[in-house]
Design a protein around this motif. Structure first.
Motif, PDB file in Angstrom:
ATOM      1  N   CYS A  22      43.488  63.606 -20.734  1.00 26.02           N
ATOM      2  CA  CYS A  22      42.989  62.241 -20.804  1.00 26.02           C
ATOM      3  C   CYS A  22      42.774  61.917 -22.275  1.00 26.02           C
ATOM      4  O   CYS A  22      41.990  62.599 -22.945  1.00 26.02           O
ATOM      5  CB  CYS A  22      41.699  62.101 -20.021  1.00 26.02           C
ATOM      6  SG  CYS A  22      40.929  60.471 -20.115  1.00 26.02           S
ATOM      7  N   TRP A  33      32.414  62.415 -20.032  1.00 25.08           N
ATOM      8  CA  TRP A  33      33.741  62.213 -19.456  1.00 25.08           C
ATOM      9  C   TRP A  33      33.863  62.982 -18.147  1.00 25.08           C
ATOM     10  O   TRP A  33      33.335  64.106 -18.042  1.00 25.08           O
ATOM     11  CB  TRP A  33      34.823  62.719 -20.406  1.00 25.08           C
ATOM     12  CG  TRP A  33      34.980  61.918 -21.654  1.00 25.08           C
ATOM     13  CD1 TRP A  33      34.095  61.004 -22.168  1.00 25.08           C
ATOM     14  CD2 TRP A  33      36.055  61.969 -22.570  1.00 25.08           C
ATOM     15  NE1 TRP A  33      34.573  60.495 -23.337  1.00 25.08           N
ATOM     16  CE2 TRP A  33      35.776  61.063 -23.620  1.00 25.08           C
ATOM     17  CE3 TRP A  33      37.238  62.703 -22.622  1.00 25.08           C
ATOM     18  CZ2 TRP A  33      36.639  60.868 -24.688  1.00 25.08           C
ATOM     19  CZ3 TRP A  33      38.099  62.517 -23.697  1.00 25.08           C
ATOM     20  CH2 TRP A  33      37.794  61.599 -24.705  1.00 25.08           C
ATOM     21  N   TRP A  35      36.298  63.772 -14.357  1.00 24.61           N
ATOM     22  CA  TRP A  35      37.494  63.693 -13.514  1.00 24.61           C
ATOM     23  C   TRP A  35      37.051  63.459 -12.075  1.00 24.61           C
ATOM     24  O   TRP A  35      36.159  64.153 -11.568  1.00 24.61           O
ATOM     25  CB  TRP A  35      38.314  64.982 -13.584  1.00 24.61           C
ATOM     26  CG  TRP A  35      39.039  65.195 -14.869  1.00 24.61           C
ATOM     27  CD1 TRP A  35      38.642  65.998 -15.893  1.00 24.61           C
ATOM     28  CD2 TRP A  35      40.272  64.602 -15.274  1.00 24.61           C
ATOM     29  NE1 TRP A  35      39.554  65.936 -16.917  1.00 24.61           N
ATOM     30  CE2 TRP A  35      40.567  65.098 -16.557  1.00 24.61           C
ATOM     31  CE3 TRP A  35      41.159  63.710 -14.670  1.00 24.61           C
ATOM     32  CZ2 TRP A  35      41.715  64.724 -17.261  1.00 24.61           C
ATOM     33  CZ3 TRP A  35      42.294  63.348 -15.362  1.00 24.61           C
ATOM     34  CH2 TRP A  35      42.571  63.844 -16.639  1.00 24.61           C
ATOM     35  N   ARG A  44      36.888  58.376  -3.046  1.00 21.50           N
ATOM     36  CA  ARG A  44      36.980  59.033  -4.343  1.00 21.50           C
ATOM     37  C   ARG A  44      35.849  60.050  -4.474  1.00 21.50           C
ATOM     38  O   ARG A  44      34.705  59.757  -4.131  1.00 21.50           O
ATOM     39  CB  ARG A  44      36.891  57.992  -5.459  1.00 21.50           C
ATOM     40  CG  ARG A  44      37.185  58.528  -6.828  1.00 21.50           C
ATOM     41  CD  ARG A  44      37.281  57.394  -7.833  1.00 21.50           C
ATOM     42  NE  ARG A  44      38.384  56.486  -7.507  1.00 21.50           N
ATOM     43  CZ  ARG A  44      38.785  55.501  -8.313  1.00 21.50           C
ATOM     44  NH1 ARG A  44      38.186  55.304  -9.475  1.00 21.50           N
ATOM     45  NH2 ARG A  44      39.780  54.719  -7.952  1.00 21.50           N
ATOM     46  N   TYR A  94      41.660  60.792 -11.515  1.00 20.15           N
ATOM     47  CA  TYR A  94      41.263  59.758 -12.454  1.00 20.15           C
ATOM     48  C   TYR A  94      40.363  60.335 -13.531  1.00 20.15           C
ATOM     49  O   TYR A  94      39.436  61.098 -13.247  1.00 20.15           O
ATOM     50  CB  TYR A  94      40.502  58.651 -11.741  1.00 20.15           C
ATOM     51  CG  TYR A  94      41.305  57.890 -10.717  1.00 20.15           C
ATOM     52  CD1 TYR A  94      41.338  58.310  -9.387  1.00 20.15           C
ATOM     53  CD2 TYR A  94      42.023  56.753 -11.077  1.00 20.15           C
ATOM     54  CE1 TYR A  94      42.066  57.611  -8.437  1.00 20.15           C
ATOM     55  CE2 TYR A  94      42.752  56.043 -10.135  1.00 20.15           C
ATOM     56  CZ  TYR A  94      42.774  56.478  -8.823  1.00 20.15           C
ATOM     57  OH  TYR A  94      43.500  55.791  -7.884  1.00 20.15           O
ATOM     58  N   CYS A  95      40.616  59.915 -14.736  1.00 19.94           N
ATOM     59  CA  CYS A  95      39.754  60.202 -15.863  1.00 19.94           C
ATOM     60  C   CYS A  95      38.782  59.027 -15.990  1.00 19.94           C
ATOM     61  O   CYS A  95      39.172  57.866 -15.778  1.00 19.94           O
ATOM     62  CB  CYS A  95      40.632  60.326 -17.109  1.00 19.94           C
ATOM     63  SG  CYS A  95      39.780  60.292 -18.678  1.00 19.94           S
ATOM     64  N   ALA A  96      37.527  59.312 -16.330  1.00 15.57           N
ATOM     65  CA  ALA A  96      36.543  58.240 -16.443  1.00 15.57           C
ATOM     66  C   ALA A  96      35.512  58.576 -17.511  1.00 15.57           C
ATOM     67  O   ALA A  96      35.326  59.748 -17.862  1.00 15.57           O
ATOM     68  CB  ALA A  96      35.856  58.014 -15.098  1.00 15.57           C
ATOM     69  N   ALA A 107      30.049  58.407  -9.456  1.00 16.88           N
ATOM     70  CA  ALA A 107      31.173  57.571  -9.884  1.00 16.88           C
ATOM     71  C   ALA A 107      30.740  56.160 -10.241  1.00 16.88           C
ATOM     72  O   ALA A 107      31.351  55.510 -11.103  1.00 16.88           O
ATOM     73  CB  ALA A 107      32.231  57.527  -8.786  1.00 16.88           C
ATOM     74  N   TYR A 110      30.152  55.315 -13.985  1.00 16.07           N
ATOM     75  CA  TYR A 110      31.254  55.367 -14.953  1.00 16.07           C
ATOM     76  C   TYR A 110      31.772  53.944 -15.197  1.00 16.07           C
ATOM     77  O   TYR A 110      32.161  53.253 -14.266  1.00 16.07           O
ATOM     78  CB  TYR A 110      32.370  56.277 -14.445  1.00 16.07           C
ATOM     79  CG  TYR A 110      32.033  57.743 -14.587  1.00 16.07           C
ATOM     80  CD1 TYR A 110      31.130  58.357 -13.716  1.00 16.07           C
ATOM     81  CD2 TYR A 110      32.603  58.515 -15.596  1.00 16.07           C
ATOM     82  CE1 TYR A 110      30.812  59.704 -13.853  1.00 16.07           C
ATOM     83  CE2 TYR A 110      32.292  59.859 -15.738  1.00 16.07           C
ATOM     84  CZ  TYR A 110      31.389  60.448 -14.864  1.00 16.07           C
ATOM     85  OH  TYR A 110      31.065  61.775 -15.007  1.00 16.07           O
ATOM     86  N   TYR A 112      34.335  53.118 -17.429  1.00 12.77           N
ATOM     87  CA  TYR A 112      35.742  53.030 -17.799  1.00 12.77           C
ATOM     88  C   TYR A 112      36.539  54.051 -16.998  1.00 12.77           C
ATOM     89  O   TYR A 112      36.105  55.191 -16.830  1.00 12.77           O
ATOM     90  CB  TYR A 112      35.924  53.284 -19.302  1.00 12.77           C
ATOM     91  CG  TYR A 112      35.236  52.267 -20.168  1.00 12.77           C
ATOM     92  CD1 TYR A 112      33.923  52.459 -20.580  1.00 12.77           C
ATOM     93  CD2 TYR A 112      35.890  51.113 -20.575  1.00 12.77           C
ATOM     94  CE1 TYR A 112      33.276  51.524 -21.363  1.00 12.77           C
ATOM     95  CE2 TYR A 112      35.260  50.168 -21.370  1.00 12.77           C
ATOM     96  CZ  TYR A 112      33.951  50.386 -21.751  1.00 12.77           C
ATOM     97  OH  TYR A 112      33.317  49.453 -22.546  1.00 12.77           O
ATOM     98  N   TRP A 113      37.716  53.603 -16.563  1.00  9.28           N
ATOM     99  CA  TRP A 113      38.574  54.446 -15.729  1.00  9.28           C
ATOM    100  C   TRP A 113      40.012  54.379 -16.223  1.00  9.28           C
ATOM    101  O   TRP A 113      40.491  53.336 -16.669  1.00  9.28           O
ATOM    102  CB  TRP A 113      38.534  53.975 -14.276  1.00  9.28           C
ATOM    103  CG  TRP A 113      37.211  54.194 -13.631  1.00  9.28           C
ATOM    104  CD1 TRP A 113      36.098  53.396 -13.716  1.00  9.28           C
ATOM    105  CD2 TRP A 113      36.833  55.299 -12.808  1.00  9.28           C
ATOM    106  NE1 TRP A 113      35.065  53.941 -13.004  1.00  9.28           N
ATOM    107  CE2 TRP A 113      35.490  55.110 -12.420  1.00  9.28           C
ATOM    108  CE3 TRP A 113      37.501  56.438 -12.348  1.00  9.28           C
ATOM    109  CZ2 TRP A 113      34.791  56.012 -11.615  1.00  9.28           C
ATOM    110  CZ3 TRP A 113      36.829  57.324 -11.537  1.00  9.28           C
ATOM    111  CH2 TRP A 113      35.493  57.114 -11.182  1.00  9.28           C
TER     112      TRP A 113
END
Length: 123
Positions: A22, A33, A35, A44, A94-96, A107, A110, A112-113
């Motif tokens: 990422c 950060w 995953w 998710r 997904y990276c976030a 989740a 977070y 930003y994704w």
């Protein structure tokens, strides 16, 4: 516009390995950060996270012994090394990024994704 860009993934056989990366701008240097992954028909779920310095990591129980999260703060890059993959690991990953101090497993915290990258494990 701040972005997170995942790379890696693809098709791998059960028992094999894969590595996700990422990349982010320096804007995210103080963020936590993480995953997350989402399998078809499922919600998710949290996979792993790492704090801003890279000194503290978190992982869900099902991947703790098999996945390793790391962070290169100078390159603003995060990686997820996945070993011993199983068909149940098949999902979009997904990276976030979440603000400093957030619960890394939540989740909803977070901001930003990334766009997600597919990992498919064949049996």
């Amino acid at each position: 516009q701040q972005q997170l860009v995942e790379s890696g993934g693809g098709l791998v056989q059960a028992g094999g390995s894969s590595r996700l990366s990422c990349a982010a701008s320096s804007f995210f240097s103080s963020y936590t950060w993480g995953w997350f992954r989402q399998a078809p028909g499922k919600e998710r779920e949290f996979v792993a996270a790492i704090n801003w310095s890279g000194g503290t990591t978190y992982a869900t129980d099902s991947v703790k012994a098999r996945f390793r999260i790391s962070r290169d703060e100078y390159k603003n890059t995060m990686r997820l090394q996945m070993d011993g993959l199983a068909p149940d690991d098949t999902a979009v990953y997904y990276c976030a990024a979440a603000p400093f101090g957030s619960n890394p497993r939540d989740a909803a915290l977070y901001d930003y994704w990334g766009q997600g990258t597919q990992v498919t494990v064949s049996s």
